[in-house]
Enzyme design. Sequence first.
Site, short mmCIF file in Angstrom:
data_model
loop_
_atom_site.label_atom_id
_atom_site.label_comp_id
_atom_site.label_asym_id
_atom_site.label_seq_id
_atom_site.Cartn_x
_atom_site.Cartn_y
_atom_site.Cartn_z
N ARG A 260 0.83 -1.36 -0.08
CA ARG A 260 0.06 0.02 0.17
C ARG A 260 1.05 1.30 -0.01
O ARG A 260 0.46 2.22 -0.36
CB ARG A 260 -1.00 0.01 1.39
CG ARG A 260 -2.31 1.08 0.82
CD ARG A 260 -2.90 1.06 2.24
NE ARG A 260 -2.49 1.68 3.10
CZ ARG A 260 -2.23 1.31 4.30
NH1 ARG A 260 -2.64 0.22 4.82
NH2 ARG A 260 -1.63 2.08 5.26
N TYR B 194 -16.28 14.48 -16.45
CA TYR B 194 -16.91 12.91 -16.10
C TYR B 194 -17.78 13.26 -14.95
O TYR B 194 -17.41 13.81 -14.02
CB TYR B 194 -15.77 12.06 -16.03
CG TYR B 194 -16.27 10.56 -15.71
CD1 TYR B 194 -17.19 9.98 -16.34
CD2 TYR B 194 -15.77 10.06 -14.42
CE1 TYR B 194 -17.75 8.85 -16.14
CE2 TYR B 194 -16.30 8.66 -13.92
CZ TYR B 194 -17.29 8.31 -14.86
OH TYR B 194 -17.74 7.15 -14.45
N ASP C 211 -7.39 16.82 -16.48
CA ASP C 211 -7.46 15.33 -16.84
C ASP C 211 -7.44 15.02 -18.30
O ASP C 211 -7.98 15.64 -18.92
CB ASP C 211 -9.02 15.13 -16.20
CG ASP C 211 -9.45 13.54 -16.66
OD1 ASP C 211 -8.75 12.89 -17.49
OD2 ASP C 211 -10.40 12.98 -15.69
N LYS D 78 -8.74 3.65 -19.46
CA LYS D 78 -9.14 3.98 -20.88
C LYS D 78 -8.00 3.53 -21.83
O LYS D 78 -7.52 2.51 -21.91
CB LYS D 78 -9.49 5.47 -21.07
CG LYS D 78 -10.49 5.82 -19.68
CD LYS D 78 -11.75 5.02 -20.04
CE LYS D 78 -12.94 5.13 -18.95
NZ LYS D 78 -12.69 5.32 -17.53
N1 LCS Z 1 -11.77 10.96 -15.88
C1 LCS Z 1 -12.37 10.73 -17.10
C2 LCS Z 1 -12.05 11.96 -18.22
C3 LCS Z 1 -13.18 9.47 -17.31
O1 LCS Z 1 -13.74 9.51 -18.64
C4 LCS Z 1 -13.34 8.83 -16.23
C5 LCS Z 1 -14.07 7.65 -16.52
C6 LCS Z 1 -12.81 9.10 -14.87
C7 LCS Z 1 -11.71 10.04 -15.07
C8 LCS Z 1 -12.74 8.17 -13.92
O2 LCS Z 1 -11.86 6.88 -14.14
P1 LCS Z 1 -12.04 5.45 -13.34
O3 LCS Z 1 -12.51 5.73 -12.12
O4 LCS Z 1 -13.40 4.94 -14.03
O5 LCS Z 1 -11.11 4.75 -13.98
N2 LCS Z 1 -15.18 7.47 -17.67
C9 LCS Z 1 -16.01 6.69 -17.83
C10 LCS Z 1 -16.88 6.94 -18.89
O6 LCS Z 1 -17.18 7.82 -19.68
N3 LCS Z 1 -17.81 5.88 -18.83
O7 LCS Z 1 -17.53 5.15 -18.07
C11 LCS Z 1 -16.18 5.47 -17.25
#
Ligand code: LCS
Length: 397
Positions: free
Chosen positions: A61, A114, A186, A211
Amino acid sequence: MSEKWKSKRLGTLSVRAGQEPCPITGAIATPIYQTSNFQFVDVEDGAKKCESIDNGYCYTRLGNPTLSVLEAKMAALEGGEEALAFTTGVAAISALLFSVLKQGDHAIVTDTCYSATHYLFDTILPKFGVEVTFVDASEVRKVEQALRPNTRIIYFETPANPTVKLVDMKAIARIAKEHDLMSIVDSTFASPILQRPLEHGVDVVVHSATKYIGGHGDVMGGILVGNSKLMHTIRDDTYKNMGGVIMPIDAYFLLRGLKTLEVRMKKHCANAMAVAKYLENHSKVDRVYYPGLPSHPQHELAKRQMDDFGGMVCFELKGGLEAGVTFMNSLKFCRLAVSLGDVDTLIQHPASMTHWYVAKEERERSGITDGLVRMSVGIEDVEDIIADLEQALGKVE
Ligand code: LCS
């Protein structure tokens, strides 16, 4: 980022940065150090390692060799001093925010982001006494107008989820510097292959590694990149003590994905451009949003701050929501699913899926209309993607 990688290009960095063969076995692929703890030589050794990762590993951790390789590679790709890897994108974002903000601080946040990020700023942080102003960060003037004496950060996405609206990174970084604030972007939609925000003066880069970085839809992760001082502060603070650290097996999957990041991004971009052009010329399509099209209002900015235009395309059909639903329910090849950046083409309806939580009025103000369709164009043969769009559009009245 180590000196060794400073002169290398992105394709080489994707494959090689941070990854040296194991000095004992010669293994080229980074081993998955699937261990929660590390044995100490003696008490003095344990004390040093517990105090700082700079002295070695003690407990996963707090840090782990597989994670360190991923962090080194991400720092090299973004041209940053250090990186931290988390179990999801939102774990990375929340670790950052809970480390840099305190009660009484003010945050300026882009209004197109998001939905979980939006929730963090609009619901969770105010519970801890943080003030938040949402603005359209694509209008630099509005960001300036939102400044207060207690403003501490400016947070934005570019290209933004879902509308692929852009924010001028240089202009925001300049405002942040002038007012001694932290600028955070981001950059998930772009990946380090298409833009490197630190080069534009932004202080911290965030990625949902779930992603493009992972790229295969089989792993979740989050990344922060910034200067060593800040990354050390976050490691000693929320990384260690809030428990969002990525697991070694997931770090391995991200390292595997990263090897092909540059070649994947080329195909994502080429396919998305072909899809965007096809949609723009279709009689049933009202509007297409893609930074690579001259019709995108920020096409010139995209050319200035991005190396290519990405794999995300949004569009609205002339028949609005009803037409959109018929279209999406008629798809046979593209996958109806959230998330993005996978090798598979994914399509979704932001108003009812990823952004259902954001109030309708607020959604519409930031361009997320009920009829908006978001496509994450994959790396299949583009003819197959377009053939599916063609047959599904044929079902629309
Ligand atoms: N930032 C962006 C720009 C994102 O599109 C997402 C998730 C996150 C942060 C968060 O990331 P995660 O915790 O899911 O790894 N975007 C999503 C979307 O557009 N559809 O499902 C998840």
